[in-house]
Design a protein around this motif. Structure first.
Motif, short mmCIF file in Angstrom:
data_model
loop_
_atom_site.label_atom_id
_atom_site.label_comp_id
_atom_site.label_asym_id
_atom_site.label_seq_id
_atom_site.Cartn_x
_atom_site.Cartn_y
_atom_site.Cartn_z
N ALA A 183 0.86 -1.19 0.00
CA ALA A 183 0.00 0.00 0.00
C ALA A 183 0.89 1.23 0.00
O ALA A 183 1.77 1.37 0.85
CB ALA A 183 -0.92 0.01 1.22
N GLY A 184 0.67 2.11 -0.96
CA GLY A 184 1.45 3.35 -1.02
C GLY A 184 2.95 3.11 -1.12
O GLY A 184 3.73 3.78 -0.47
N HIS A 185 3.37 2.16 -1.91
CA HIS A 185 4.78 1.81 -2.12
C HIS A 185 5.45 1.24 -0.86
O HIS A 185 6.66 1.22 -0.76
CB HIS A 185 5.59 2.98 -2.67
CG HIS A 185 5.03 3.52 -3.94
ND1 HIS A 185 5.10 2.82 -5.13
CD2 HIS A 185 4.37 4.67 -4.23
CE1 HIS A 185 4.53 3.52 -6.08
NE2 HIS A 185 4.07 4.65 -5.56
N ARG A 186 4.65 0.84 0.09
CA ARG A 186 5.15 0.17 1.29
C ARG A 186 4.75 -1.29 1.23
O ARG A 186 3.64 -1.62 0.83
CB ARG A 186 4.55 0.79 2.56
CG ARG A 186 4.77 2.25 2.71
CD ARG A 186 6.02 2.50 3.45
NE ARG A 186 6.17 3.93 3.63
CZ ARG A 186 7.01 4.44 4.45
NH1 ARG A 186 7.78 3.68 5.19
NH2 ARG A 186 7.11 5.74 4.56
N HIS A 187 5.66 -2.16 1.63
CA HIS A 187 5.40 -3.59 1.65
C HIS A 187 5.40 -4.06 3.10
O HIS A 187 6.23 -3.62 3.89
CB HIS A 187 6.49 -4.36 0.88
CG HIS A 187 6.55 -3.99 -0.56
ND1 HIS A 187 5.80 -4.62 -1.52
CD2 HIS A 187 7.25 -3.02 -1.21
CE1 HIS A 187 6.05 -4.07 -2.70
NE2 HIS A 187 6.93 -3.09 -2.53
#
Length: 174
Positions: free
Chosen positions: A152-156
């Motif tokens: 989500a939002g370039h976060r893993h």
């Protein structure tokens, strides 16, 4: 004349009811789509930022909902030709053309704020805090696991399956 109209409406109701005989929320199982042969119910997501959900399987039916959320997960509960009967996370139910859906597995955060973790454990380091309504991608879920790998939002990271809508309990996602 009135009895003919009533009979026609009853026949239409019976036909519409038969197109989605599988109960939503039961997860992949013995049901198969009449058009694709794929499991029904199953999850997909919206392919565009503007999707019209219709009252029936065809362009002649009125638009009952307009969704403006790219990658919003929806549960496909039935099929008729190129139309899919879908359930949206807000409870909206209707028909969407197959071209407006794609097989990307996404999720939407439900409830309040939830923590995406660095590992599938409640004591793992926080990666991000996700508020209700955040949409992300499911990268994998092991069968019967309570945590799923998400983005989500370039976060893993990892999110509890109970904190989002977009997968069935016990479903494996690869």
């Amino acid at each position: 004349m009135k009895w003919q109209r009533a009979a026609g409406l009853m026949l239409l109701a019976l036909m519409l009811g038969g197109w989605h005989a599988v109960n939503p929320g039961t997860g992949p199982g013995p049901g198969k789509g009449s058009a694709t042969g794929w499991p029904v119910p199953r999850f997909a997501s919206l392919r565009s930022n503007e999707i019209y959900m219709r009252a029936g399987p065809g362009f002649q039916y009125p638009i009952i909902w307009v969704y403006h959320r790219f990658d919003l997960p929806v549960e496909i509960t039935g099929e008729f030709n190129v139309w899919r009967h879908v359930l949206a996370p807000d409870g909206g139910v209707g028909w969407v053309h197959e071209a407006l859906l794609h097989a990307v597995r996404s999720f939407i955060v439900i409830g309040g704020r939830h923590t995406m973790r660095a590992a599938p454990r409640a004591d793992a380091a926080p990666v991000a805090y996700l508020d209700k309504g955040v949409i992300g991608l499911i990268t994998s879920c092991r069968q019967d696991a309570s945590w799923c790998a998400v983005e989500a939002g370039h976060r893993h990271g990892w999110l509890r399956r109970a904190d989002f809508w977009g997968s069935f309990p016990g479903e494996a996602i690869k």
